[in-house]
Write an enzyme that holds these catalytic residues in place. Structure first.
Site, PDB file in Angstrom:
ATOM      1  N   HIS A 230       1.320  -3.051  -0.795  1.00  0.00           N
ATOM      2  CA  HIS A 230       1.322  -2.617  -2.199  1.00  0.00           C
ATOM      3  C   HIS A 230       2.444  -1.644  -2.536  1.00  0.00           C
ATOM      4  O   HIS A 230       2.589  -1.250  -3.689  1.00  0.00           O
ATOM      5  CB  HIS A 230      -0.022  -1.966  -2.553  1.00  0.00           C
ATOM      6  CG  HIS A 230      -0.188  -0.608  -1.939  1.00  0.00           C
ATOM      7  ND1 HIS A 230      -0.577  -0.438  -0.633  1.00  0.00           N
ATOM      8  CD2 HIS A 230       0.014   0.630  -2.434  1.00  0.00           C
ATOM      9  CE1 HIS A 230      -0.625   0.853  -0.357  1.00  0.00           C
ATOM     10  NE2 HIS A 230      -0.263   1.527  -1.436  1.00  0.00           N
TER      11      HIS A 230
HETATM   12  C1  UD1 Z   1      -1.303   4.265  -5.885  1.00  0.00           C
HETATM   13  C2  UD1 Z   1      -0.586   5.464  -5.222  1.00  0.00           C
HETATM   14  C3  UD1 Z   1      -0.231   5.102  -3.787  1.00  0.00           C
HETATM   15  C4  UD1 Z   1      -1.450   4.612  -3.037  1.00  0.00           C
HETATM   16  C5  UD1 Z   1      -2.078   3.461  -3.797  1.00  0.00           C
HETATM   17  C6  UD1 Z   1      -3.312   2.946  -3.128  1.00  0.00           C
HETATM   18  C7  UD1 Z   1       0.800   6.850  -6.685  1.00  0.00           C
HETATM   19  C8  UD1 Z   1       2.186   7.135  -7.127  1.00  0.00           C
HETATM   20  N1  UD1 Z   1       0.663   5.761  -5.924  1.00  0.00           N
HETATM   21  O1  UD1 Z   1      -0.367   3.187  -5.938  1.00  0.00           O
HETATM   22  O2  UD1 Z   1       0.267   6.259  -3.139  1.00  0.00           O
HETATM   23  O3  UD1 Z   1      -1.065   4.210  -1.754  1.00  0.00           O
HETATM   24  O4  UD1 Z   1      -2.418   3.898  -5.115  1.00  0.00           O
HETATM   25  O5  UD1 Z   1      -3.824   1.816  -3.760  1.00  0.00           O
HETATM   26  O6  UD1 Z   1      -0.106   7.570  -7.025  1.00  0.00           O
HETATM   27  N2  UD1 Z   1      -3.831  -1.499 -11.230  1.00  0.00           N
HETATM   28  C9  UD1 Z   1      -4.882  -2.293 -11.603  1.00  0.00           C
HETATM   29  N3  UD1 Z   1      -6.141  -1.793 -11.444  1.00  0.00           N
HETATM   30  C10 UD1 Z   1      -6.383  -0.559 -10.927  1.00  0.00           C
HETATM   31  C11 UD1 Z   1      -5.293   0.235 -10.557  1.00  0.00           C
HETATM   32  C12 UD1 Z   1      -4.034  -0.240 -10.708  1.00  0.00           C
HETATM   33  O7  UD1 Z   1      -4.698  -3.412 -12.074  1.00  0.00           O
HETATM   34  O8  UD1 Z   1      -7.568  -0.171 -10.804  1.00  0.00           O
HETATM   35  C13 UD1 Z   1      -2.458  -2.047 -11.362  1.00  0.00           C
HETATM   36  C14 UD1 Z   1      -1.783  -1.672 -12.651  1.00  0.00           C
HETATM   37  O9  UD1 Z   1      -0.961  -2.726 -13.037  1.00  0.00           O
HETATM   38  C15 UD1 Z   1      -0.901  -0.507 -12.260  1.00  0.00           C
HETATM   39  C16 UD1 Z   1      -0.527  -0.891 -10.849  1.00  0.00           C
HETATM   40  O10 UD1 Z   1      -1.667  -1.546 -10.309  1.00  0.00           O
HETATM   41  O11 UD1 Z   1       0.175  -0.363 -13.111  1.00  0.00           O
HETATM   42  C17 UD1 Z   1      -0.179   0.276  -9.990  1.00  0.00           C
HETATM   43  O12 UD1 Z   1      -1.192   1.274 -10.019  1.00  0.00           O
HETATM   44  P1  UD1 Z   1      -0.822   2.826  -9.727  1.00  0.00           P
HETATM   45  O13 UD1 Z   1      -2.053   3.645  -9.678  1.00  0.00           O
HETATM   46  O14 UD1 Z   1       0.241   3.248 -10.665  1.00  0.00           O
HETATM   47  O15 UD1 Z   1      -0.139   2.773  -8.325  1.00  0.00           O
HETATM   48  P2  UD1 Z   1      -0.544   2.014  -6.987  1.00  0.00           P
HETATM   49  O16 UD1 Z   1       0.482   1.005  -6.693  1.00  0.00           O
HETATM   50  O17 UD1 Z   1      -1.972   1.583  -7.024  1.00  0.00           O
END
Ligand code: UD1
Length: 400
Positions: A230
């Protein structure tokens, strides 16, 4: 004494669970408030962890959701400030390195309570900040987590570390050694606690990998590997994701790979048109499969643990999975150029393979052919990290 715990994203939940449980052992002395920022909000990324880990309903749910780094961080800050002002906790405990950790550390460091807590024996106009998993460094500032770690550590009053190299990193950065406490690994507290419960999971049966024998133990029909992926540097760039998937397709010809897909990665697979490359079969398990990489929905904590425990090999770019596989003794091939958790290489089963096809394939075959590697459990990863943390806080704040 009032302690506020903050969670936001998937890897936070298993770190906070043992701390809350430990705090609850002192009901006359400690009050606990849980804040969920809502950084992760899908059921599979949040609710199932609350259920599996028996986490209490958060007192505050900030509902910030996804957004750019600035928007997400800023929204958490604005909403968390209101919560802090209303509750005025003595200590805020922050875990890990996600945007929620960073945002809340800045707010807690700069807030000014209207009155100090003089009645409690110390005069604080702001909460003390405790960072759990302090001092980890990848030395790669291109990773947003590295920025989050550096800032949070620089603002914290208690820096709880998982390994001695983290203490050294902090001392080199000029942190006062009196603030640094080597306590072990709360994520491993949770792993050890739930290891037996994971046997109740039906994930192996659901995926057609094995069945429960009459003696209640699981028998495997197939050996398999597990993949998690991821990191933005791996999945947001078409060429990088394609190179990793090509390498794993090569390896997958020898061992099937089960891939619980993070939502970020799922969106990229669709956007880059890789469903053709990894054929989509159904909305359920597997959602996509090219015959060797089998994509499934993100798993709950217990199902993922059971899947990893029985696997031959794990591929990952996650930090926590490098630690969990080390304790479980499962070989782990890390699909990154660096790691902030080098102890898992020095002591554990972790191999830093990078992201180039040949390196991934070579490292995989080395493992599959039984190559030698270390398999020791790092010091203090013994299931008692949360106990040490809570005792240190109680000692510091004790009113005699
Ligand atoms: C985040 C953390 C990362 C951690 C990871 C674990 C930061 C900068 N990154 O990354 O350190 O290793 O979580 O999973 O804090 N999304 C969904 N549903 C959700 C959450 C996210 O669809 O419940 C999608 C959205 O499109 C979002 C993308 O995933 O834009 C990324 O989510 P985000 O929380 O920004 O970062 P992660 O890649 O999950």
């Amino acid at each position: 004494m009032k302690i506020m715990n903050v969670v936001g994203a998937r890897p936070n939940f298993m770190k906070v669970a043992p701390i809350i449980e430990e705090i609850k052992k002192y009901p006359m002395e400690l009050t606990q408030i849980l804040v969920h920022t809502g950084q992760h909000y899908d059921r599979e990324m949040s609710d199932t962890f609350f259920e599996d880990l028996n986490l209490p309903e958060p007192e505050y749910y900030l509902g910030v959701g996804s957004g750019s780094h600035a928007k997400q961080t800023a929204q958490i800050m604005v909403k968390f400030e209101d919560v802090l002002m209303r509750e005025q906790p003595d200590v805020v405990i922050l875990v890990g390195d996600v945007n929620s950790t960073l945002a809340c550390s800045i707010v807690a460091a700069k807030i000014e309570y209207p009155n100090g807590n003089e009645t409690k024996g110390y005069n604080q106009r702001r909460p003390l900040i405790a960072h759990v998993e302090a001092g980890l460094r990848s030395f790669d500032r291109g990773m947003s987590e590295e920025i989050n770690r550096i800032v949070t550590d620089s603002l914290s009053d208690f820096l709880f570390t998982t390994s001695l190299d983290a203490n050294e990193n902090l001392i080199k950065e000029g942190v006062n050694p009196e603030k640094i406490f080597f306590v072990g690994n709360v994520m491993i507290d949770t792993l050890l606690k739930y290891r037996d419960k994971a046997k109740e999971s039906f994930i192996l049966g659901n995926l057609g990998l094995g069945a429960k024998g009459e003696d209640g133990s699981w028998k495997l029909w197939k050996t398999y590997a597990v993949l998690t992926l991821h990191r933005p540097s791996n999945v947001d760039c078409k060429a990088s994701l394609s190179e990793i998937l090509e390498a794993l397709t090569e390896v997958g010809k020898c061992i099937p790979i089960i891939f619980p897909v993070h939502p970020r990665t799922g969106k990229r697979i669709e956007a880059f048109g890789f469903e053709d490359y990894i054929k989509k079969i159904s909305k359920h398990n597997p959602i996509w499969s090219n015959g060797v990489i089998h994509c499934i929905d993100p798993l709950s904590y217990i199902d993922f643990l059971q899947l990893v425990v029985h696997s031959k090999l794990v591929f990952t770019d996650s930090g926590g999975v490098q630690e969990e596989t080390t304790v479980l003794g499962i070989p782990c091939i890390t699909l990154r150029e660096n790691t902030e958790r080098p102890v898992t290489i020095w002591e554990g089963t972790n191999i830093l393979a990078g992201t180039k096809k040949d390196n991934i394939v070579n490292a995989s075959f080395d493992v599959l052919l039984g190559g030698e590697r270390s398999n020791r459990i790092p010091k203090l990863w013994d299931g008692r990290a949360a106990q040490r943390i809570v005792n240190i806080l109680r000692d510091y704040l004790r009113i005699d």
